[in-house]
Design an enzyme around this catalytic site. Structure first.
Site, mmCIF file in Angstrom:
data_model
loop_
_atom_site.group_PDB
_atom_site.id
_atom_site.type_symbol
_atom_site.label_atom_id
_atom_site.label_comp_id
_atom_site.label_asym_id
_atom_site.label_seq_id
_atom_site.Cartn_x
_atom_site.Cartn_y
_atom_site.Cartn_z
ATOM 1 N N ASP A 125 -5.055 41.289 -6.535
ATOM 2 C CA ASP A 125 -4.958 42.677 -5.291
ATOM 3 C C ASP A 125 -6.772 42.594 -5.395
ATOM 4 O OD1 ASP A 125 -2.784 42.987 -4.628
ATOM 5 O OD2 ASP A 125 -2.264 45.123 -5.676
ATOM 6 N N CYS A 179 17.616 35.237 3.076
ATOM 7 C CA CYS A 179 18.705 36.722 2.954
ATOM 8 C C CYS A 179 19.695 36.707 4.033
ATOM 9 C CB CYS A 179 17.533 37.524 4.112
ATOM 10 S SG CYS A 179 16.489 38.094 2.980
ATOM 11 N N CYS A 182 22.084 39.368 5.701
ATOM 12 C CA CYS A 182 21.998 40.329 5.325
ATOM 13 C C CYS A 182 21.235 41.251 5.958
ATOM 14 C CB CYS A 182 21.705 40.450 3.970
ATOM 15 S SG CYS A 182 21.432 42.078 3.288
ATOM 16 N N CYS A 189 15.798 51.654 5.204
ATOM 17 C CA CYS A 189 14.657 52.195 5.238
ATOM 18 C C CYS A 189 14.579 53.537 6.240
ATOM 19 C CB CYS A 189 13.589 50.994 6.224
ATOM 20 S SG CYS A 189 11.677 51.764 6.224
ATOM 21 N N CYS A 232 7.825 54.113 -3.032
ATOM 22 C CA CYS A 232 9.177 53.969 -2.154
ATOM 23 C C CYS A 232 9.471 52.268 -3.298
ATOM 24 C CB CYS A 232 9.784 54.509 -0.504
ATOM 25 S SG CYS A 232 10.631 53.855 -0.072
ATOM 26 N N CYS A 235 13.540 49.736 0.113
ATOM 27 C CA CYS A 235 14.184 48.900 0.377
ATOM 28 C C CYS A 235 14.918 47.590 -0.225
ATOM 29 C CB CYS A 235 13.232 48.062 1.411
ATOM 30 S SG CYS A 235 11.298 47.833 1.084
ATOM 31 N N CYS A 239 18.759 46.305 -2.311
ATOM 32 C CA CYS A 239 18.410 44.349 -1.773
ATOM 33 C C CYS A 239 19.530 43.845 -3.314
ATOM 34 C CB CYS A 239 16.880 43.822 -2.659
ATOM 35 S SG CYS A 239 16.887 41.534 -2.211
HETATM 36 S S1 SF4 Z 1 18.245 43.322 1.017
HETATM 37 FE FE1 SF4 Z 1 17.566 41.696 0.158
HETATM 38 S S2 SF4 Z 1 18.582 40.064 0.391
HETATM 39 FE FE2 SF4 Z 1 19.308 41.809 1.975
HETATM 40 S S3 SF4 Z 1 17.838 41.420 4.006
HETATM 41 FE FE3 SF4 Z 1 16.941 42.768 2.582
HETATM 42 S S4 SF4 Z 1 15.552 41.348 1.051
HETATM 43 FE FE4 SF4 Z 1 16.881 39.998 2.361
HETATM 44 S S1 SF4 Z 2 8.825 51.006 1.188
HETATM 45 FE FE1 SF4 Z 2 10.283 49.751 2.254
HETATM 46 S S2 SF4 Z 2 12.402 51.023 2.506
HETATM 47 FE FE2 SF4 Z 2 10.425 52.444 1.587
HETATM 48 S S3 SF4 Z 2 9.152 53.040 3.324
HETATM 49 FE FE3 SF4 Z 2 8.085 51.151 3.259
HETATM 50 S S4 SF4 Z 2 9.537 49.871 4.285
HETATM 51 FE FE4 SF4 Z 2 10.863 51.504 4.226
#
Ligand code: SF4
Ligand code: SF4
Length: 352
Positions: A125, A179, A182, A189, A232, A235, A239
């Site tokens: 980083d 993906c 999906c 989000c 957060c 997302c 998955c």
């Molecule tokens: S949840 Fe995972 S597999 Fe589904 S679109 Fe998002 S990153 Fe891709």
């Molecule tokens: S971490 Fe992922 S789910 Fe959470 S606000 Fe950011 S993009 Fe959206």
């Protein structure tokens, strides 16, 4: 054993879960990264713009760099801590920068003991290299629509580190995967930050809002922050690649790194009562210190407002006359949340 295999075995012995080698070249997503910056999606993270030329030319970080040894360190906890707010998994243990840097410097030192001419530079980083692109090239994972790097067998709960080397090593093949149809992360989000597949508007992302943003968090995102105090994971939680399967048992398996085990966390009440000295003491060596005291208290006020718990009212009220306008305004908002009954437009809390 060749040098490449020796390095990989040593890296695994140091505790890295993933390791691969890529040629040092301009990152494949350099143009996309520059476009993302130009579109303003980075928000106030000006340091990304300032260091963009180095990010897209990793060889500038180490003259004559030929190879990038890329490592992944799993940070998934065995279980989530029992707190009255939420913290992104990556921040539950000690700050990963120091852990990865120390391991990679050990690796570099041992390499130089047997190859004194080898020059290297550790990047975690802080050195502005596009780690994810190098990780893709080194075979560690592929980009998910949530913009995380995903390893088909392990998921996405891992940190990346890079050791740039002047040595020519044997390169791995880029990772394959995807993906498919999906779109669970995009739909889950809560702030609509995934504006399209593979495109994150950091200005809307709860991670950015609660960690990187220094001033007030825009009111339109506060309810959606729910109980996320720092970062957060929504997302990533949704998955499928982070869900173990009988044929993929390593996905989201708990980390074995002792320093990444969850640290004891204060309650929301304790955070709202904490002064700057206590904050510094409590979060020494933790990634959470990045928000500084003011940022964490600002976030705690928003979480307190979202919890609508009358027991927190007196703690929130202490900030109504605070000298810092960001904290004062967050407290005013939180008190209003306590007072106004939840409606469809103002849900009590949006959860993952
Ligand atoms: S949840 Fe995972 S597999 Fe589904 S679109 Fe998002 S990153 Fe891709
Ligand atoms: S971490 Fe992922 S789910 Fe959470 S606000 Fe950011 S993009 Fe959206």
């Amino acid at each position: 054993m060749g040098l490449t295999e020796w390095l990989k075995q040593y890296a695994r012995a140091l505790g890295f879960d993933l390791v691969g080698v890529a040629p040092v070249q301009s990152p494949p997503h350099a143009d996309s990264f520059l476009l993302w910056l130009a579109q303003g999606y980075a928000g106030t993270m000006e340091y990304l713009e300032r260091t963009a030329h180095l990010r897209i030319n990793p060889a500038e970080l180490l003259p004559d760099a030929r190879s990038a040894l890329v490592v992944g360190l799993n940070y998934a906890p065995a279980e989530l801590p029992n707190t009255d707010y939420r913290i992104a998994r990556y921040a539950l243990g000690d700050d990963y920068h120091a852990i990865i840097r120390e391991k990679l410097e050990t690796l570099l030192g041992s390499l130089q003991a047997i190859e004194p001419s080898a020059q290297g530079r550790v990047c975690v980083d802080s050195a502005p290299v596009l780690e994810r692109d190098l990780a893709l090239l080194a075979g560690l994972g592929w980009y998910g629509k949530n913009t995380c790097l995903i390893n088909t067998h392990r998921g996405s709960y891992f940190f990346l580190g890079v050791l740039l080397l002047t040595l020519e090593l044997e390169y791995d093949s880029p990772a394959q995967g995807g993906c498919g149809t999906c779109r669970l992360c995009i739909d889950a989000c809560p702030t609509g930050a995934l504006v399209e597949p593979y495109r994150l508007d950091a200005r809307r992302c709860i991670s950015y809002l609660t960690i990187e943003r220094r001033d007030s968090i825009p009111t339109e995102y506060r309810a959606a922050i729910g109980e996320w105090l720092f970062g957060c994971d929504i997302c990533q939680e949704v998955c499928p690649f982070n869900r173990p399967r009988a044929h993929q048992p390593l996905r989201a398996q708990p980390t074995t790194e002792p320093r990444l085990q969850p640290r004891p966390l204060p309650t929301l009440t304790e955070i709202l009562q904490m002064d700057e000295a206590e904050f510094a003491e409590r979060f020494r060596g933790s990634a959470i210190k990045r928000t500084k005291w003011r940022g964490l208290v600002r976030n705690a006020l928003i979480v307190a407002g979202n919890k609508r718990d009358p027991a927190l009212r007196s703690l929130i009220e202490r900030f109504l006359n605070h000298e810092d306008p960001v904290l004062r305004e967050a407290a005013e908002w939180a008190i209003q949340r306590l007072t106004v009954a939840p409606t469809r437009d103002h849900p009590a809390s949006i959860q993952s």
